[in-house]
Design a protein around this motif. Structure first.
Motif, short mmCIF file in Angstrom:
data_model
loop_
_atom_site.label_atom_id
_atom_site.label_comp_id
_atom_site.label_asym_id
_atom_site.label_seq_id
_atom_site.Cartn_x
_atom_site.Cartn_y
_atom_site.Cartn_z
N GLU A 140 70.69 41.49 39.70
CA GLU A 140 70.37 42.14 40.97
C GLU A 140 69.66 43.46 40.71
O GLU A 140 69.93 44.16 39.74
N ASN A 141 68.75 43.79 41.60
CA ASN A 141 67.98 45.01 41.46
C ASN A 141 68.89 46.25 41.42
O ASN A 141 68.67 47.15 40.63
N GLN A 142 69.92 46.29 42.28
CA GLN A 142 70.84 47.44 42.32
C GLN A 142 71.62 47.56 41.00
O GLN A 142 71.80 48.64 40.48
N GLU A 143 72.07 46.43 40.50
CA GLU A 143 72.80 46.43 39.22
C GLU A 143 71.89 46.90 38.09
O GLU A 143 72.29 47.69 37.24
N ASN A 144 70.66 46.42 38.09
CA ASN A 144 69.69 46.83 37.08
C ASN A 144 69.44 48.34 37.16
O ASN A 144 69.37 49.02 36.14
N LEU A 145 69.31 48.85 38.38
CA LEU A 145 69.08 50.27 38.57
C LEU A 145 70.25 51.09 38.04
O LEU A 145 70.06 52.13 37.40
N GLN A 146 71.47 50.61 38.27
CA GLN A 146 72.65 51.32 37.76
C GLN A 146 72.66 51.34 36.23
O GLN A 146 73.02 52.35 35.62
N GLY B 228 72.34 54.53 33.78
CA GLY B 228 73.29 54.74 32.69
C GLY B 228 72.58 55.15 31.41
O GLY B 228 73.06 56.00 30.67
N LEU B 229 71.43 54.54 31.16
CA LEU B 229 70.63 54.93 30.00
C LEU B 229 70.18 56.38 30.13
O LEU B 229 70.29 57.17 29.18
N ILE B 230 69.65 56.71 31.28
CA ILE B 230 69.09 58.05 31.49
C ILE B 230 70.17 59.12 31.46
O ILE B 230 70.06 60.12 30.73
N ILE B 231 71.22 58.92 32.23
CA ILE B 231 72.28 59.94 32.32
C ILE B 231 73.01 60.10 31.00
O ILE B 231 73.17 61.21 30.49
N ASN B 232 73.47 59.00 30.42
CA ASN B 232 74.24 59.10 29.18
C ASN B 232 73.38 59.52 28.00
O ASN B 232 73.84 60.26 27.14
N GLY B 233 72.13 59.05 27.96
CA GLY B 233 71.22 59.50 26.91
C GLY B 233 70.95 60.99 27.03
O GLY B 233 70.95 61.73 26.04
#
Length: 109
Positions: free
Chosen positions: A2-8, A12-17
């Motif tokens: 799902e697009n929303q799941e993909n966005l989350q 996660g990559l951006i925030i945690n990275g």
């Protein structure tokens, strides 16, 4: 996926990275003032952020390997870039902290 799941997952990559890179930078700043206990803790915090970012990445890779094609977007590329830069920065931060420890006569783990 799902697009929303993909966005989350991408977020996660951006925030945690980003958090992992910031923690690595804080480790260098702590070592610079000889606060090696804080420096070591910040490196551990950086590792935790990288683990969380890897979880997001692994979820996306697993979905794609199962036949669910991920939509290639600038946001996804940005997320991957954040993760790769954070990994590189974390590795370099560890070396810089070790140099500061060596200069202070502190044993290196």
């Amino acid at each position: 996926m799902e697009n929303q799941e993909n966005l989350q997952l991408i977020m996660g990559l951006i925030i945690n990275g980003g958090n992992a890179k910031s923690d690595a930078m804080e480790a260098i700043h702590a070592a610079k003032v000889s606060d090696f206990e804080l420096a070591d803790q910040k490196l551990k915090d950086s590792d935790k952020g990288l683990v969380e970012a890897h979880h997001s990445q692994t979820s996306m890779l697993t979905a794609e390997a199962s036949g669910e094609k991920a939509e290639l977007s600038l946001l996804l590329i940005h997320g991957q870039d954040h993760l790769m830069n954070a990994i590189t920065f974390r590795d370099m931060a560890s070396e810089v902290v070790d140099v500061y420890k060596k200069m202070a006569g502190v044993a290196i783990d």
